[in-house]
Scaffold this active site. Structure first.
Site, mmCIF file in Angstrom:
data_model
loop_
_atom_site.group_PDB
_atom_site.id
_atom_site.type_symbol
_atom_site.label_atom_id
_atom_site.label_comp_id
_atom_site.label_asym_id
_atom_site.label_seq_id
_atom_site.Cartn_x
_atom_site.Cartn_y
_atom_site.Cartn_z
ATOM 1 C CG HIS A 252 121.613 38.637 24.035
ATOM 2 N ND1 HIS A 252 121.494 39.356 25.787
ATOM 3 C CD2 HIS A 252 121.429 39.303 22.639
ATOM 4 C CE1 HIS A 252 120.472 39.974 25.425
ATOM 5 N NE2 HIS A 252 120.018 39.602 23.827
ATOM 6 C CG HIS B 276 111.833 42.243 20.360
ATOM 7 N ND1 HIS B 276 112.377 44.091 20.040
ATOM 8 C CD2 HIS B 276 113.045 41.612 20.642
ATOM 9 C CE1 HIS B 276 113.140 43.654 21.179
ATOM 10 N NE2 HIS B 276 113.644 42.387 21.811
ATOM 11 C CG ASN C 51 110.135 47.198 19.918
ATOM 12 O OD1 ASN C 51 110.831 45.691 19.769
ATOM 13 N ND2 ASN C 51 108.757 46.132 19.030
ATOM 14 N NE ARG D 130 117.102 43.748 20.684
ATOM 15 C CZ ARG D 130 116.578 45.045 21.204
ATOM 16 N NH1 ARG D 130 116.827 45.992 20.321
ATOM 17 N NH2 ARG D 130 115.836 44.724 22.476
HETATM 18 C C1 HEM Z 1 116.667 36.439 27.934
HETATM 19 C C2 HEM Z 1 116.141 37.728 28.002
HETATM 20 C C3 HEM Z 1 116.791 38.342 26.907
HETATM 21 C C4 HEM Z 1 116.636 40.276 27.243
HETATM 22 C C5 HEM Z 1 116.514 41.265 28.516
HETATM 23 C C6 HEM Z 1 117.516 40.819 25.957
HETATM 24 C C7 HEM Z 1 117.949 42.075 26.078
HETATM 25 C C8 HEM Z 1 118.260 42.638 24.728
HETATM 26 C C9 HEM Z 1 118.531 44.454 25.122
HETATM 27 C C10 HEM Z 1 117.878 44.933 26.208
HETATM 28 C C11 HEM Z 1 119.769 44.559 24.034
HETATM 29 C C12 HEM Z 1 120.332 46.296 23.318
HETATM 30 C C13 HEM Z 1 118.928 46.098 22.722
HETATM 31 C C14 HEM Z 1 119.712 48.157 22.553
HETATM 32 O O1 HEM Z 1 120.578 48.486 23.351
HETATM 33 O O2 HEM Z 1 119.066 49.127 21.739
HETATM 34 C C15 HEM Z 1 119.470 43.416 23.647
HETATM 35 C C16 HEM Z 1 120.196 43.193 21.620
HETATM 36 C C17 HEM Z 1 120.058 41.432 21.574
HETATM 37 N N1 HEM Z 1 118.961 40.761 21.279
HETATM 38 FE FE1 HEM Z 1 118.070 40.420 23.111
HETATM 39 N N2 HEM Z 1 117.361 39.716 25.507
HETATM 40 C C18 HEM Z 1 117.439 39.028 25.402
HETATM 41 C C19 HEM Z 1 116.762 37.701 24.673
HETATM 42 C C20 HEM Z 1 117.098 37.827 23.796
HETATM 43 C C21 HEM Z 1 116.813 36.754 22.431
HETATM 44 C C22 HEM Z 1 116.426 35.755 22.388
HETATM 45 C C23 HEM Z 1 117.515 36.845 21.242
HETATM 46 C C24 HEM Z 1 117.359 36.422 19.671
HETATM 47 C C25 HEM Z 1 117.133 34.781 19.578
HETATM 48 C C26 HEM Z 1 118.228 37.950 21.228
HETATM 49 C C27 HEM Z 1 118.713 38.756 20.600
HETATM 50 C C28 HEM Z 1 119.703 40.035 21.181
HETATM 51 C C29 HEM Z 1 120.174 40.273 19.629
HETATM 52 C C30 HEM Z 1 120.961 39.794 18.103
HETATM 53 C C31 HEM Z 1 121.013 42.203 19.978
HETATM 54 C C32 HEM Z 1 121.674 42.536 19.482
HETATM 55 C C33 HEM Z 1 121.123 43.060 18.311
HETATM 56 C C34 HEM Z 1 121.483 44.035 17.584
HETATM 57 O O3 HEM Z 1 122.843 45.159 17.573
HETATM 58 O O4 HEM Z 1 121.193 45.376 16.595
HETATM 59 N N3 HEM Z 1 117.713 38.600 22.303
HETATM 60 N N4 HEM Z 1 118.672 42.362 24.283
#
Ligand code: HEM
Ligand SMILES: *[C@@H]1O[C@H](CO)[C@@H](O)[C@H](O)[C@H]1NC(C)=O
Length: 324
Positions: free
Chosen positions: A190, A63, A91, A59
């Site tokens: 995800h 970002h 972030n 992630r």
């Molecule tokens: C398509 C639009 C996307 C949205 C709206 C989105 C939104 C989010 C949100 C809200 C979270 C949880 C954050 C939290 O609760 O603190 C999250 C976690 C995450 N996102 Fe996304 N995301 C998107 C795309 C992506 C992309 C493109 C990637 C990587 C290629 C990605 C990788 C991740 C990962 C791996 C997590 C888990 C992080 C952790 O456990 O520390 N996301 N995302």
């Protein structure tokens, strides 16, 4: 004699690659031959302590690349005179994994001082995180340089929000040169990691004033999420699996979940609301290797967004601050 000529031609070729401002696979071939092993070991050791860190690194790379291009801007700390991106809405209290990058950077500096950029380390770490979680592998072309600035405002506006409608989410990807297939493939990230309750709680209790959960959320999943995220403010930061079938395994379960109305974020489940994206989701849910292949292709595109090369930017000594 012949041997010597060949080596000279090879070295001239290498220095041409270094200076001509394009990413390539041999960028650190002679200047830091053990780079990839050092990064792999660093990610492996961090995951051994905290499995989730793989998701966090993936992630973090996303970002970074969506704001000012892949330039390590997300890694910069705030100072009295400089405002970085760490306090941006998407972030703050959310992105993690900075210490892992700092530790790997320290190891890389010991082996090859002032040679490897922080953004290349982060790009390689994201790839290792996927591979070590059971996902696909791909070659990472190198030679990105670290930026000299960050963009807090762009971090607030360009990164997708879990509350964005699908069209808005898609436009944030097309703005950086990615297409609908990239949106669906990269959302498959995800399949690993966690999300806080506040990112999806609005789906559970009173969705759009109906007094009921989101109709696009499987009802038994909704009831278990209500237990995990009770309707009180203090549950907002409780953590839940983005893919409850296999939280730390990089597989295609995320897409199977979407087909079963079991996506955690409203923005995940929204991929099923448009016929074009829904048909890509269904394809990935049936053919894991199609997903792996497309994910690798889209990650390469992600890692090429707005890169700084050649003599522009710098190689930071410490990832949290620009050099003096
Ligand atoms: C398509 C639009 C996307 C949205 C709206 C989105 C939104 C989010 C949100 C809200 C979270 C949880 C954050 C939290 O609760 O603190 C999250 C976690 C995450 N996102 Fe996304 N995301 C998107 C795309 C992506 C992309 C493109 C990637 C990587 C290629 C990605 C990788 C991740 C990962 C791996 C997590 C888990 C992080 C952790 O456990 O520390 N996301 N995302
Ligand atoms: C291990 O993981 C925990 C939880 O994320 C973290 O707080 C701690 O700093 C990590 N320890 C090491 C040695 O990396």
């Amino acid at each position: 004699m012949h041997q010597k000529n060949t080596s000279i031609i090879f070295l001239v070729f290498l220095s041409f690659l270094l200076a001509n401002g394009q990413l390539n696979y041999y960028y650190y071939y002679s200047s830091c031959p053990n780079l990839q092993m050092i990064v792999k070991y660093g990610v492996w050791a961090a995951m051994k302590n905290d499995t989730r860190v793989a998701a966090s690194l993936l992630r973090l790379h996303f970002h970074d690349c969506f704001v000012n291009g892949c330039d390590g801007s997300v890694l910069l700390d705030d100072t009295e005179t400089f405002k970085g991106e760490k306090t941006a809405g998407p972030n703050i209290n959310s992105v993690r994994g900075f210490e892992v990058i700092d530790n790997i950077k320290a190891d890389v500096e010991r082996a090859c001082p002032s040679t490897v950029s922080c953004v290349d380390i982060l790009t390689l770490a994201a790839r290792e995180a996927v591979v070590l979680s059971g996902g696909p592998n791909w070659g990472v072309a190198l030679g990105r340089r670290d930026g000299l600035t960050a963009n807090l405002k762009a971090a607030n506006t360009n990164l997708p929000s879990p509350f964005d409608p699908l069209e808005k989410m898609i436009s944030k990807f097309t703005d950086v040169g990615l297409n609908l297939r990239d949106v669906v493939a990269l959302s498959g990230a995800h399949t690993i990691g966690l999300a806080q309750c506040f990112t999806f709680k609005h789906r559970l209790f009173d969705y759009k004033g109906t007094g009921k959960p989101d109709p696009n959320l499987d009802s038994s999943l909704a009831s278990s999420l209500k237990t995990a995220c009770p309707n009180v403010a203090k549950s907002n930061t409780n953590l839940n699996s983005l893919d409850m079938v296999s939280t730390y395994m990089f597989d295609n379960a995320y897409y199977k979940n979407l087909v079963n109305n079991a996506g955690l974020l409203e923005s995940d489940q929204a991929l099923m609301s448009d016929p074009q994206s829904a048909s890509i989701v269904k394809g990935y849910s049936m053919y894991p290797y199609l997903f792996f292949n497309d994910f690798a292709t889209s990650m390469i595109k992600l890692g090429n967004i707005g890169v700084i090369t050649g003599l522009n930017g710098e190689v930071r000594k410490k990832c949290g601050q620009i050099n003096h």
